[in-house]
Design an enzyme around this catalytic site. Structure first.
Site, short mmCIF file in Angstrom:
data_model
loop_
_atom_site.label_atom_id
_atom_site.label_comp_id
_atom_site.label_asym_id
_atom_site.label_seq_id
_atom_site.Cartn_x
_atom_site.Cartn_y
_atom_site.Cartn_z
N HIS A 13 -46.89 102.73 34.02
CA HIS A 13 -48.24 103.30 34.02
C HIS A 13 -48.92 103.22 35.39
O HIS A 13 -49.91 103.89 35.63
CB HIS A 13 -49.12 102.63 32.96
CG HIS A 13 -49.31 101.16 33.15
ND1 HIS A 13 -48.43 100.22 32.66
CD2 HIS A 13 -50.29 100.47 33.78
CE1 HIS A 13 -48.86 99.01 32.97
NE2 HIS A 13 -49.98 99.13 33.66
N HIS A 33 -39.36 84.58 39.95
CA HIS A 33 -38.97 84.53 38.54
C HIS A 33 -37.45 84.47 38.45
O HIS A 33 -36.75 85.21 39.14
CB HIS A 33 -39.48 85.77 37.80
CG HIS A 33 -38.78 86.03 36.50
ND1 HIS A 33 -37.83 87.02 36.34
CD2 HIS A 33 -38.89 85.41 35.29
CE1 HIS A 33 -37.39 87.00 35.10
NE2 HIS A 33 -38.01 86.05 34.44
#
Length: 239
Positions: A109, A40
């Site tokens: 998370h 990316h």
């Protein structure tokens, strides 16, 4: 000009709702071969006008690498290239932008890094415009060549269905980050951009496996237990 959405003003609350112009380029590669990592890269420029008429500009961006099977030499090559980009602009630039990358591409998370990092920066206007633009150009010119070197080594490696399934499973982490945390995705959605363009960074195929566990001592376990831990890859080279 449009009014800046909240996702782009977290660090600059004084320009919330102010008119702005933005331009940028993003590149994402999701190779088919599990041994070739996802890449990316993003470069962007914001130009806003404050309520008192003052014009404010800043650059942002960076590049990061997300492998599915780890190779230490690839990690070192990637971070050496990042270091080489930053070195002419100050000894502190690479350490700061590497840490920013590690901190940003973190899946809270899961308590897990998205990949092996690289460099990431936002609100870049610490030099004059010309100097900042030179830095942006170096980032853009460097990532493609180093990524090509890595992909050329990995894209023809043989793989089986098990390794492909692991790649699709790990791609799910990429999706989780992009849809939950990525500021670029949030900015695009909040600014009313083209949905297809906003979500183009997502991998074409993904799998979800409930409570998947790697075999102890496997290459799959090494990914999370070694490669996805923030580390000084340049020190790994010296060692």
């Amino acid at each position: 000009m449009y009014a800046l959405p909240a996702a782009s003003t977290a660090l600059r609350p004084e320009i919330t709702g102010c008119p702005f112009e933005a331009m940028g380029i993003s590149m994402i590669m999701h190779p088919h071969n599990p041994y070739a990592p996802t890449m990316h890269m993003n470069l962007r420029l914001f130009n806003a006008i404050k309520k008192d008429g003052e014009r404010v500009w800043w650059f942002g961006g960076g590049f990061d690498l997300t492998p599915y099977y780890g190779f230490k030499e690839d990690c070192i090559i990637w971070h050496q290239a990042a270091y080489n980009v930053c070195a002419p602009f100050g000894d502190d630039v690479y350490p700061r932008y590497k840490k920013a990358c590690d901190d940003y591409f973190y899946i809270k998370h899961r308590q897990e890094q998205r990949g092996i990092g690289g460099i990431f920066f936002d609100d870049l206007n610490e030099w004059n415009f010309t100097r900042c633009f030179e830095f942006i150009q170096q980032v853009g010119n460097t990532f493609a060549s180093v990524y090509q070197k890595i992909v050329e080594k990995r894209c023809n490696m043989p793989f089986n269905a098990r390794e492909r399934e692991f790649q699709l499973y790990r791609r799910g982490r990429y999706v989780e980050f992009n849809l939950v945390y990525d500021r670029g995705t949030l900015f695009g959605l909040q600014s009313g951009g083209r949905i297809e363009s906003i979500l183009i960074s997502l991998p074409p195929q993904v799998a979800f496996t409930y409570q998947w566990q790697a075999e102890p001592g496997s290459a799959e376990e090494a990914l999370t237990q070694f490669y996805l831990m923030p580390r000084d890859w340049l020190a790994e080279e010296k060692g």
